[in-house]
Design a protein around this motif. Structure first.
Motif, PDB file in Angstrom:
ATOM      1  N   LYS A  96       0.875  -1.165   0.000  1.00  0.00           N
ATOM      2  CA  LYS A  96       0.000   0.000   0.000  1.00  0.00           C
ATOM      3  C   LYS A  96       0.916   1.220   0.000  1.00  0.00           C
ATOM      4  O   LYS A  96       1.736   1.396   0.908  1.00  0.00           O
ATOM      5  CB  LYS A  96      -0.905   0.025   1.216  1.00  0.00           C
ATOM      6  CG  LYS A  96      -1.761   1.287   1.320  1.00  0.00           C
ATOM      7  CD  LYS A  96      -2.522   1.321   2.643  1.00  0.00           C
ATOM      8  CE  LYS A  96      -3.304   2.616   2.812  1.00  0.00           C
ATOM      9  NZ  LYS A  96      -3.979   2.689   4.138  1.00  0.00           N
ATOM     10  N   SER A  97       0.807   2.057  -1.030  1.00  0.00           N
ATOM     11  CA  SER A  97       1.674   3.235  -1.163  1.00  0.00           C
ATOM     12  C   SER A  97       0.847   4.504  -0.972  1.00  0.00           C
ATOM     13  O   SER A  97      -0.149   4.719  -1.670  1.00  0.00           O
ATOM     14  CB  SER A  97       2.336   3.246  -2.542  1.00  0.00           C
ATOM     15  OG  SER A  97       3.124   4.404  -2.704  1.00  0.00           O
ATOM     16  N   THR A  98       1.254   5.353  -0.022  1.00  0.00           N
ATOM     17  CA  THR A  98       0.523   6.580   0.290  1.00  0.00           C
ATOM     18  C   THR A  98       1.411   7.794   0.056  1.00  0.00           C
ATOM     19  O   THR A  98       2.511   7.885   0.608  1.00  0.00           O
ATOM     20  CB  THR A  98       0.045   6.585   1.761  1.00  0.00           C
ATOM     21  OG1 THR A  98      -0.732   5.418   2.008  1.00  0.00           O
ATOM     22  CG2 THR A  98      -0.784   7.823   2.051  1.00  0.00           C
TER      23      THR A  98
ATOM     24  N   THR B 247       1.554  12.018   0.314  1.00  0.00           N
ATOM     25  CA  THR B 247       0.913  13.140   0.999  1.00  0.00           C
ATOM     26  C   THR B 247       1.564  14.443   0.565  1.00  0.00           C
ATOM     27  O   THR B 247       2.792  14.585   0.656  1.00  0.00           O
ATOM     28  CB  THR B 247       1.015  12.990   2.526  1.00  0.00           C
ATOM     29  OG1 THR B 247       0.477  11.730   2.919  1.00  0.00           O
ATOM     30  CG2 THR B 247       0.258  14.112   3.223  1.00  0.00           C
TER      31      THR B 247
ATOM     32  N   THR C 106      -3.860  13.425  -0.109  1.00  0.00           N
ATOM     33  CA  THR C 106      -3.261  12.088  -0.110  1.00  0.00           C
ATOM     34  C   THR C 106      -3.704  11.307  -1.343  1.00  0.00           C
ATOM     35  O   THR C 106      -4.817  11.479  -1.850  1.00  0.00           O
ATOM     36  CB  THR C 106      -3.635  11.305   1.155  1.00  0.00           C
ATOM     37  OG1 THR C 106      -5.060  11.158   1.211  1.00  0.00           O
ATOM     38  CG2 THR C 106      -3.135  12.004   2.400  1.00  0.00           C
ATOM     39  N   SER C 107      -2.809  10.445  -1.787  1.00  0.00           N
ATOM     40  CA  SER C 107      -3.085   9.549  -2.894  1.00  0.00           C
ATOM     41  C   SER C 107      -2.641   8.146  -2.480  1.00  0.00           C
ATOM     42  O   SER C 107      -1.500   7.958  -2.057  1.00  0.00           O
ATOM     43  CB  SER C 107      -2.339   9.995  -4.146  1.00  0.00           C
ATOM     44  OG  SER C 107      -2.453   9.030  -5.177  1.00  0.00           O
ATOM     45  N   VAL C 108      -3.547   7.168  -2.598  1.00  0.00           N
ATOM     46  CA  VAL C 108      -3.255   5.795  -2.181  1.00  0.00           C
ATOM     47  C   VAL C 108      -3.323   4.878  -3.393  1.00  0.00           C
ATOM     48  O   VAL C 108      -4.301   4.903  -4.150  1.00  0.00           O
ATOM     49  CB  VAL C 108      -4.249   5.315  -1.095  1.00  0.00           C
ATOM     50  CG1 VAL C 108      -3.963   3.867  -0.710  1.00  0.00           C
ATOM     51  CG2 VAL C 108      -4.181   6.226   0.123  1.00  0.00           C
TER      52      VAL C 108
ATOM     53  N   GLU D 261       8.387   6.596   6.524  1.00  0.00           N
ATOM     54  CA  GLU D 261       7.972   7.700   5.655  1.00  0.00           C
ATOM     55  C   GLU D 261       9.175   8.566   5.313  1.00  0.00           C
ATOM     56  O   GLU D 261      10.000   8.881   6.179  1.00  0.00           O
ATOM     57  CB  GLU D 261       6.903   8.540   6.361  1.00  0.00           C
ATOM     58  CG  GLU D 261       6.301   9.623   5.486  1.00  0.00           C
ATOM     59  CD  GLU D 261       5.206  10.391   6.200  1.00  0.00           C
ATOM     60  OE1 GLU D 261       4.205  10.752   5.557  1.00  0.00           O
ATOM     61  OE2 GLU D 261       5.354  10.634   7.413  1.00  0.00           O
TER      62      GLU D 261
ATOM     63  N   LYS E 297       6.293  10.018   1.059  1.00  0.00           N
ATOM     64  CA  LYS E 297       5.858   8.687   0.626  1.00  0.00           C
ATOM     65  C   LYS E 297       5.949   7.704   1.781  1.00  0.00           C
ATOM     66  O   LYS E 297       6.947   7.656   2.485  1.00  0.00           O
ATOM     67  CB  LYS E 297       6.711   8.184  -0.542  1.00  0.00           C
ATOM     68  CG  LYS E 297       6.268   6.827  -1.080  1.00  0.00           C
ATOM     69  CD  LYS E 297       7.090   6.415  -2.288  1.00  0.00           C
ATOM     70  CE  LYS E 297       6.610   5.068  -2.838  1.00  0.00           C
ATOM     71  NZ  LYS E 297       7.382   4.661  -4.036  1.00  0.00           N
TER      72      LYS E 297
END
Length: 498
Positions: free
Chosen positions: A15-17, A19, A26-28, A363, A385
């Motif tokens: 799972k890549s987040t 910000t 945020t994009s997941v 992160e 990231k």
């Protein structure tokens, strides 16, 4: 069918987040992986010595010993040195390598490895106000007269290069007088004679006087224009002037009145003192290695930055009298970088596998070349990231990143990684809320690499149910105890779900 089974057994999911640092958008996304490639943090430290100079003449240079990771980067060095010298929030550090009186390299690439720096190198760092980071710089190299014993012990002065250059930011327009003023300011911390301000009446209205704490020989030269005795603390003694102006020299708070002109510096006299100082130096335009025919800089020279060079190189010749007025030892002795620390036997560099995993999942900001386009800000941002483990496969392959690459170096990390054999528990690293299988793993194979970047040898250790561990080394297969399978050569680990 084979491909399906392979994917089912070996493929996991991240799972890549991302910000945005500006608007927190945020994009997941979810990405598959066939193996985990984990960094190997090195616990070994290297002690490095760097001498820090001011660029405004506000403080004396000082050498700091700092510890950085053995295979760390220049960013690690800057961070450690900034803490050691109490760098202000409005300052930055420019680290340089110095050789033969010149700056031969500016260490400005944060990702470069400190392994590029040898034990015998000499480093100088310069404190620059951040507001002048993009301004042109002047680099002063300099020579002074030193006593030299020749034939029959006859002492003659000889020109000798200073080891440490001095550096300062430049205004937009620079002439010869400006350069001299900048240079004299940079020399303030090195002067034997430092001016002490005094609000004594000099017979010139309300003009302030300047009283020298020491003269060029280290004696105290006191202004005797005011004959009123000082307080009884003994700091300064005054004498009555009977036969005209005299000079008062003080050693250990005792004064001896000597005949001769008084050391008076009021108003215009300060200008005369500055002019006397500047006559002791000759300024020449040169190149970064100071190996070309130089052009003398005159006081009335016009703008020297007409060509807008990023760095202006100036060589300064000291007269013999100037050498006696400054503590040149501070400029002559840059310390070398210290040797690598000796690690006592039994305390070799080691790290737990969980530390490697946490370093992989922490992160961190994207690099400047990997900027993320934020749909809210409508521009590329250096987003943060964060990776998480979403699903794990039946067979988990872990690759330990033992090889580090920079533009100039290739290194193999010989760090001992302590990995679990019977119970690798990854439950706490799974972030999905869905029901997951039992996330405990048992080691069943190891691929090891012996050697370095130039060449090496691979072996394998494999566990077989009921027969224990065996080591495969080319055509040689031998039993091996479980206690001996952990080595610093472990490169790829193979686990299966229990």
């Amino acid at each position: 069918v084979v491909n399906f089974l392979l994917i089912f057994c070996l493929q996991g999911q991240y799972k890549s987040t991302l910000t945005c640092p500006t608007c927190n958008k945020t994009s997941v996304t979810f990405d598959p992986f066939m193996y985990l490639s984990l960094p190997v943090p090195s616990m070994a430290k290297r002690t490095m010595t760097v001498t820090v100079f001011s660029t405004d003449g506000s403080r004396e240079p000082f050498s700091y010993d700092v510890s950085v990771p053995k295979f760390g980067t220049l960013s690690d060095l800057v961070q450690a040195l900034s803490a050691a010298c109490s760098l202000g929030g409005d300052e930055s550090l420019l680290i340089t390598e110095v050789y033969n009186n010149c700056i031969i390299r500016y260490l400005e690439e944060p990702s470069d490895s400190v392994s590029l720096l040898r034990d015998g190198d000499k480093l100088a760092a310069y404190r620059l106000p951040k507001q002048y980071e993009k301004s042109s710089l002047v680099v002063f190299t300099h020579k002074h007269f030193a006593e030299h014993s020749g034939v029959d012990n006859f002492v003659t002065p000889q020109m000798k290069e200073f080891e440490a250059p001095l550096l300062a930011s430049l205004p937009e327009a620079v002439n010869g007088l400006t350069l001299q003023e900048i240079y004299l300011k940079l020399l303030n911390p090195f002067r034997f004679s430092k001016i002490i301000s005094s609000s004594t009446d000099c017979g010139r209205g309300d003009s302030d006087c300047a009283v020298y704490s020491m003269d060029a020989a280290g004696d105290c030269a006191v202004n005797l224009m005011d004959t009123t005795p000082s307080s009884s603390d003994g700091n300064v003694h005054s004498a009555q002037l009977e036969d005209g102006p005299e000079r008062n020299q003080c050693n250990d708070n005792s004064c001896e009145v000597m005949e001769g002109p008084s050391e008076t510096y009021c108003g215009e006299a300060d200008v005369s003192d500055k002019e006397a100082q500047t006559e002791q130096f000759g300024f020449y335009l040169t190149n970064e290695r100071d190996d070309v025919q130089r052009t003398k800089i005159e006081m009335n020279d016009l703008d020297l930055l007409e060509a807008k060079p990023n760095r202006l190189h100036v060589s300064v010749n000291w007269q013999h009298s100037a050498s006696k007025q400054y503590d040149v030892s501070m400029l002559n002795n840059l310390p070398e970088i210290h040797k690598l620390e000796v690690i006592p036997k039994g305390t070799e560099d080691s790290v737990a596998l969980h530390v490697c995993l946490e370093a992989f999942l922490k992160e961190e900001p994207l690099g400047p070349e990997d900027m993320w386009y934020c749909p809210c800000c409508k521009k590329h941002q250096q987003a943060m990231k964060k990776l998480d483990l979403w699903r794990l496969p039946e067979v988990l392959v872990i690759h330990l990143k033992r090889f580090s690459y920079t533009q100039f170096t290739r290194n193999k990390l010989e760090t001992f990684v302590d990995f679990p054999i019977s119970d690798l528990d990854l439950s706490s690293y799974i972030t999905t809320e869905n029901e997951q299988p039992y996330n405990h793993y048992r080691l069943y194979a190891i691929s090891s690499h012996y050697g370095n970047m130039g060449g090496g040898h691979y072996t394998a250790s494999i566990y077989q149910e009921g027969k224990g561990w065996h080591k495969f080394d080319d055509e040689c297969v031998t039993p091996i105890s479980e206690d001996n399978i952990k080595t610093a050569a472990a490169y790829v680990l193979f686990y299966r779900r229990e």
